[in-house]
Design an enzyme around this catalytic site. Structure first.
Site, mmCIF file in Angstrom:
data_model
loop_
_atom_site.group_PDB
_atom_site.id
_atom_site.type_symbol
_atom_site.label_atom_id
_atom_site.label_comp_id
_atom_site.label_asym_id
_atom_site.label_seq_id
_atom_site.Cartn_x
_atom_site.Cartn_y
_atom_site.Cartn_z
ATOM 1 N N ASP A 1 150.360 115.045 62.843
ATOM 2 C CA ASP A 1 149.766 113.969 62.053
ATOM 3 C C ASP A 1 149.744 112.711 62.928
ATOM 4 O O ASP A 1 150.167 112.732 64.078
ATOM 5 C CB ASP A 1 150.515 113.741 60.735
ATOM 6 C CG ASP A 1 152.006 113.545 60.929
ATOM 7 O OD1 ASP A 1 152.422 113.476 62.095
ATOM 8 O OD2 ASP A 1 152.730 113.450 59.933
ATOM 9 N N ASP B 1 153.266 119.203 52.075
ATOM 10 C CA ASP B 1 153.147 119.795 53.411
ATOM 11 C C ASP B 1 154.009 121.051 53.550
ATOM 12 O O ASP B 1 153.869 121.802 54.519
ATOM 13 C CB ASP B 1 153.590 118.800 54.496
ATOM 14 C CG ASP B 1 152.586 117.678 54.672
ATOM 15 O OD1 ASP B 1 151.411 117.906 54.328
ATOM 16 O OD2 ASP B 1 152.964 116.595 55.137
ATOM 17 N N ASP C 1 155.348 115.734 56.495
ATOM 18 C CA ASP C 1 156.400 114.932 55.880
ATOM 19 C C ASP C 1 156.426 115.009 54.357
ATOM 20 O O ASP C 1 157.460 114.899 53.744
ATOM 21 C CB ASP C 1 156.310 113.466 56.335
ATOM 22 C CG ASP C 1 154.911 112.891 56.217
ATOM 23 O OD1 ASP C 1 154.087 113.525 55.533
ATOM 24 O OD2 ASP C 1 154.639 111.830 56.800
HETATM 25 P P1 ATP Z 1 148.866 110.798 58.616
HETATM 26 O O1 ATP Z 1 148.382 111.911 57.737
HETATM 27 O O2 ATP Z 1 148.524 110.989 60.017
HETATM 28 O O3 ATP Z 1 150.282 110.410 58.402
HETATM 29 P P2 ATP Z 1 147.958 108.672 56.998
HETATM 30 O O4 ATP Z 1 149.295 108.053 56.793
HETATM 31 O O5 ATP Z 1 146.836 107.728 57.174
HETATM 32 O O6 ATP Z 1 147.938 109.551 58.240
HETATM 33 P P3 ATP Z 1 147.999 109.448 54.322
HETATM 34 O O7 ATP Z 1 149.349 108.867 54.176
HETATM 35 O O8 ATP Z 1 147.671 110.722 53.638
HETATM 36 O O9 ATP Z 1 147.625 109.636 55.809
HETATM 37 O O10 ATP Z 1 146.962 108.327 53.881
HETATM 38 C C1 ATP Z 1 145.606 108.605 53.697
HETATM 39 C C2 ATP Z 1 144.875 107.375 53.270
HETATM 40 O O11 ATP Z 1 145.392 106.916 52.031
HETATM 41 C C3 ATP Z 1 145.048 106.199 54.234
HETATM 42 O O12 ATP Z 1 144.064 106.205 55.218
HETATM 43 C C4 ATP Z 1 144.875 105.002 53.328
HETATM 44 O O13 ATP Z 1 143.519 104.716 53.137
HETATM 45 C C5 ATP Z 1 145.443 105.497 52.015
HETATM 46 N N1 ATP Z 1 146.843 105.071 51.851
HETATM 47 C C6 ATP Z 1 147.866 105.253 52.709
HETATM 48 N N2 ATP Z 1 149.002 104.738 52.237
HETATM 49 C C7 ATP Z 1 148.695 104.202 51.031
HETATM 50 C C8 ATP Z 1 149.442 103.538 50.023
HETATM 51 N N3 ATP Z 1 150.747 103.296 50.150
HETATM 52 N N4 ATP Z 1 148.798 103.148 48.905
HETATM 53 C C9 ATP Z 1 147.507 103.412 48.752
HETATM 54 N N5 ATP Z 1 146.746 104.024 49.649
HETATM 55 C C10 ATP Z 1 147.311 104.425 50.781
#
Ligand code: ATP
Length: 906
Positions: A332, A637, A633
């Site tokens: 990720d 997953d 995480d």
């Molecule tokens: P990775 O999967 O590599 O960890 P990531 O953290 O961007 O990447 P997710 O955590 O699934 O992946 O987040 C996906 C999308 O959701 C983000 O691009 C963002 O637009 C939105 N997002 C992330 N965190 C939050 C949050 N705390 N509240 C609302 N939306 C969020």
């Protein structure tokens, strides 16, 4: 205080009676002192199978092996045939052998214990009215546990307060659909396994939260009962165990055949019975690889401890070996490749975009403090701090913070802009929440203000826009039509292309409380672009993996353009490559044709993916023959972590479920630790392979010498105790030292090894044979020279043969360095354990020589100086030959290096 424990019918008791029976409180739990008393009385929350075997049992087990029985037989035979000196020496050998085994096992055990201590799982509980975290093994009956999504339940318990709790009980029942729980009291005739008001140890919370009173710990849990049953059956073997026992079996056969040939020929030649028996036993002992499993365990445990010190805690032994063979890592992005230290960089409103910075706690735009008169700006900051679970203590002083870094950044933004989160929250009390999930990619909260209700929402731009109907334009509002949406999406794309993480913000105000599904018909306010820079060391780690023949693929929930930008920055994707697959493009698994599979296998960036799609990508890779390592995480997953050949969970931001499912947990969440762990995995396997080759070639040389001398130079035949000495001293210590060494410098420049392959390949068998023949030749050479220069005294020839074999085995350890590392300054010469082992062995030879008694036991005499010189020189023959071979044939290129990294495995 007497309590009813174990409490078998907790599900049928009214909460009041339950609390009485366990003398606890549903608000404050039990007190710390009471918990200590209960822990003493009922024990720790662990199973019998987790308790360690006693040192006595461990010591006894050292003597419980066929090889020791044989040695005892030889010892008693010596007594019977009136040879007490030899009998004493054999018993000393048994004792020394047992002691070596005992200390090696103790060492492996202490490494394993140190590893376990790094991998403690914690439970959130309330004790004496205080919310605390304790190691789960300290949980005791009556404890009040707080559960939430992502937790693994650590004891059996009765639910006393519930908020939409759903639990995955597949670890107990095998059924993987979520079980919806209740806090209602059930009938007494309910099957305990169907008691929906109970939670069970080892199961995973998927949704919601609850308060639970612990009714069963350790063996008094459903899982404990199963573990007890499983614990009684044989422990599961790792692939490495299986390979080692396969190899051992092969060697036992070789031993038996050679021993039989020797014994039969001895009988035909009418040799004395004692000599036949003892030499056969010595031969069997010499060839039997009894040191193999324990040296392998020590090497494995030592390697795992080194890995843990470099932030990768291995939870499943088998993962170490598989890790060395991994040829694709699905990783990720956020936190693994990037710092996860997130800062607000851009505020984007309809018709206006501001590049901002927070300096010394003040929000600046174009070098001056940003005024907060802007309506959209004020709304955005308010939504950001309301729709937020992070906390920032003493924010203005930039002090402690906890929670999701993106939410912390929003709180810092609010504080820097002069808003006080507390005021906001005080005015707008949160009455409901829709937590962020990687499926919905939105978080929403509902608040009750003085006169109205306020919905605040933030999330991915595409997903949040689909819930918006209007757009905030300063103090006015407009309809959000198609072209308006297009404009916002293209701005989001532009911000993402520059590597920013983009979040959209929306709200709704109404005088009446909205329904349960309040995330609809929202008013779009604006976007924030967050900077999350790549980790500084990441580029090197990725390029190390690439040169090791490992493909790196990024699978993220983030925007495709952000993902691509970061992938290019860290070197996952070539600068000219713009291929990225978004989750929304991916067809359902069943509809994935060959063309799609090819596309998946040739793409290195996947964005906006759901956990289910991660699972599918793992599957496509595995079906194409890859050995897959995968990071994760979230609670969702877990299936992909389980399915991957090596599941890697994030120690800092990972949920307990992910950590329990994974075979490796990263303490620092960093990709660099993965690449280091892979290198260690390769190193551990290389070490095991090395000492196996060393040990087996030494054993084989002993068999050759005994057999050859038995046939051609009977008088100077090696004595049983000499063989035992060689076997117990000169090969075990160097082998152990090899097991603890470092890998050669090219270890990460070769393609991965197929973990399904045997420890000793057919090519290795050839090498072993050649090494054994070289050592045999060095002994024959010394005998030949001895006859010419010293004389034909059988005793002297025997001594020379023994000394030559002993030292050629010791020098042979230097042949174990890689063909690609130089003669001097290679990984073996740099291994301090090798030098310690050699010094120890030479010292022991000297000690044996110094004392009349030990000399007698080993049939050694004071031999002429020339004989020593001859033995010393001849014993270097294998070393010289191998080093010459290295000099002449050493390939400058590393095998397989030319094969490009992205080659598909066969
Ligand atoms: P990775 O999967 O590599 O960890 P990531 O953290 O961007 O990447 P997710 O955590 O699934 O992946 O987040 C996906 C999308 O959701 C983000 O691009 C963002 O637009 C939105 N997002 C992330 N965190 C939050 C949050 N705390 N509240 C609302 N939306 C969020």
């Amino acid at each position: 205080m007497d309590i009813k424990y174990p409490l078998k019918t907790a599900y049928s008791l009214k909460v009041e009676s339950l609390l009485n029976a366990l003398s606890t409180d549903q608000k404050n739990g039990i007190s710390g002192a009471e918990a200590a008393t209960r822990s003493k009385k009922f024990g720790l929350n662990i199973y019998k199978s987790q308790k360690q075997k006693s040192l006595w049992l461990m010591a006894f087990e050292q003597f419980n092996s066929p090889i020791v029985y044989l040695l005892f037989l030889a010892g008693f035979a010596s007594l019977y045939f009136k040879n007490p000196v030899e009998a004493k020496a054999i018993f000393i050998v048994i004792l020394v052998n047992g002691l070596i085994g005992f200390f090696m096992e103790l060492q492996a055990r202490s490494s394993m214990r140190a590893l376990k201590e790094m991998d403690v799982s914690y439970s959130r509980i309330i004790r004496g009215g205080k919310k605390i975290e304790i190691p789960s093994e300290q949980l005791t009956p009556g404890d009040l546990v707080l559960l939430e999504a992502g937790d693994v339940v650590s004891g059996d318990g009765r639910i006393v307060h519930i908020n939409g709790l759903q639990v995955d009980e597949s670890s107990l029942t095998g059924e993987s659909f979520p079980v919806v729980k209740t806090s209602e009291t059930l009938n007494a005739d309910t099957e305990p396994s169907a008691a929906l008001n109970m939670v069970y140890k080892g199961t995973a919370v998927i949704n919601g939260n609850a308060r639970v009173i612990i009714t069963g710990i350790g063996e008094n849990t459903q899982l404990g009962k199963i573990s007890e049953m499983v614990g009684r059956s044989a422990p599961t073997k790792t692939p490495l165990d299986i390979k080692i026992s396969k190899l051992t079996k092969k060697l036992i056969w070789i031993t038996l055949i050679m021993t039989a040939i020797f014994a039969v020929s001895g009988v035909i030649e009418k040799k004395p019975w004692l000599q036949i028996l003892e030499t056969s036993i010595a031969l069997a002992v010499a060839a039997f690889p009894e040191g193999l499993p324990i040296v392998a365990t020590v090497a494995l445990a030592h390697g795992m401890l080194l890995m843990a010190r470099k932030n990768a805690i291995v939870k499943k032994l088998s993962a170490v070996e598989t890790l060395g063979g991994v040829n694709v890592i699905l990783t990720d992005k956020t936190g693994t490749l990037t710092e996860n230290k997130i800062f607000v960089e851009v505020l984007s409103f309809p018709g206006e975009e501001l590049n901002v910075a927070i300096k010394k706690g003040i929000l600046e735009y174009k070098g001056a403090r940003l005024q907060k008169s802007h309506e959209n700006f004020e709304l955005l900051v308010r939504i950001g701090s309301l729709c937020n679970d992070a906390s920032l203590e003493g924010a203005d002083k930039g002090k402690k913070s906890s929670g999701d870094p993106i939410e912390i950044a929003l709180l810092i933004l609010a504080s820097a802009a002069g808003f006080h989160a507390e005021n906001n929250i005080g005015e707008f009390k949160r009455i409901s929440e829709m937590p962020f999930s990687s499926e919905t990619k939105i978080m929403g909260t509902l608040h009750k203000g003085k006169t109205n209700f306020f919905v605040s929402a933030k999330g991915s731009v595409e997903d949040l826009l689909s819930k918006c109907k209007k757009i905030q334009l300063g103090s006015a509002q407009g309809n959000l039509d198609g072209s308006g949406r297009e404009k916002i999406l293209s701005r989001a794309e532009a911000l993402s292309s520059s590597g920013l993480r983009v979040l959209a913000f929306a709200y709704l105000i109404s005088t009446e409380r909205p329904g349960d599904n309040y995330l609809q018909e929202l008013i779009y306010v604006g976007m924030v672009g967050f900077l999350d820079p790549p980790r500084t060391d990441i580029k090197d780690a990725i390029s190390a993996c690439h040169s090791a023949g490992i493909r790196i693929v990024m699978i993220t929930g983030d925007h495709p353009m952000t993902a691509l930008n970061i992938a290019k920055k860290v070197g996952i994707t070539a600068l000219e490559d713009n291929k990225v697959i978004a989750g929304s493009e991916l067809p359902e698994m069943e509809l994935l044709g060959d063309e799609w599979k090819e596309r998946i296998l040739s793409t290195t960036v996947f964005a906006r993916t759901t956990p289910k799609q991660k699972l599918e990508i793992v599957d496509v890779y595995q079906k194409a023959g890859y050995i897959v390592a995968m990071t994760g995480d979230g609670v969702n997953d877990a299936p992909a972590l389980k399915k991957a050949d090596v599941g890697i969970a994030m120690g800092l931001r990972g949920t307990q479920v992910a950590k329990e499912t994974a075979s490796i947990v990263l303490k620092d969440d960093s990709f660099t630790s993965i690449s280091q762990a892979v290198a260690h995995g390769r190193e551990i396997f290389q070490n095991i392979q090395r000492f196996v080759i060393y040990l087996v070639s030494c054993n084989l040389s002993e068999i050759f010498i005994v057999t050859l001398l038995g046939f051609f130079a009977q008088g100077s035949m090696l004595f049983p105790l000499q063989i035992l000495f060689l076997n117990m001293v000169t090969d075990v210590f160097p082998a152990l030292a090899l097991g603890l060494g470092k890998g050669d410098s090219t270890i990460m420049q070769r393609p991965p090894r197929d973990p399904r392959m045997d420890i000793v390949s057919s090519r290795n068998w050839m090498v072993i044979l050649i090494y054994a023949l070289m050592m045999t030749c060095s002994v024959l050479l010394s005998i030949f020279l001895c006859r010419i220069y010293v004389g034909s005294d059988v005793r002297v020839i025997n001594n020379v043969a023994f000394l030559t074999l002993a030292s050629s085995q010791l020098f042979h350890v230097f042949n174990m360095s890689s063909l690609h590392s130089g003669m001097l300054g290679n990984e073996v010469t740099k291994n301090k354990f090798v030098w310690i082992a050699l010094l120890l062995c030479f010292f022991l030879i000297v000690v044996v020589y110094l004392f009349q008694q030990s000399r007698d036991a080993l049939n050694l005499d004071i031999i002429p100086f020339q004989a020593w010189v001859l033995a010393g020189l001849s014993s270097m023959l294998p070393l010289v030959l191998v080093q010459l071979y290295k000099l002449v044939f050493e390939k400058r290129s590393i095998p397989g290096r030319s094969k490009k990294t992205l080659v598909r495995p066969a």
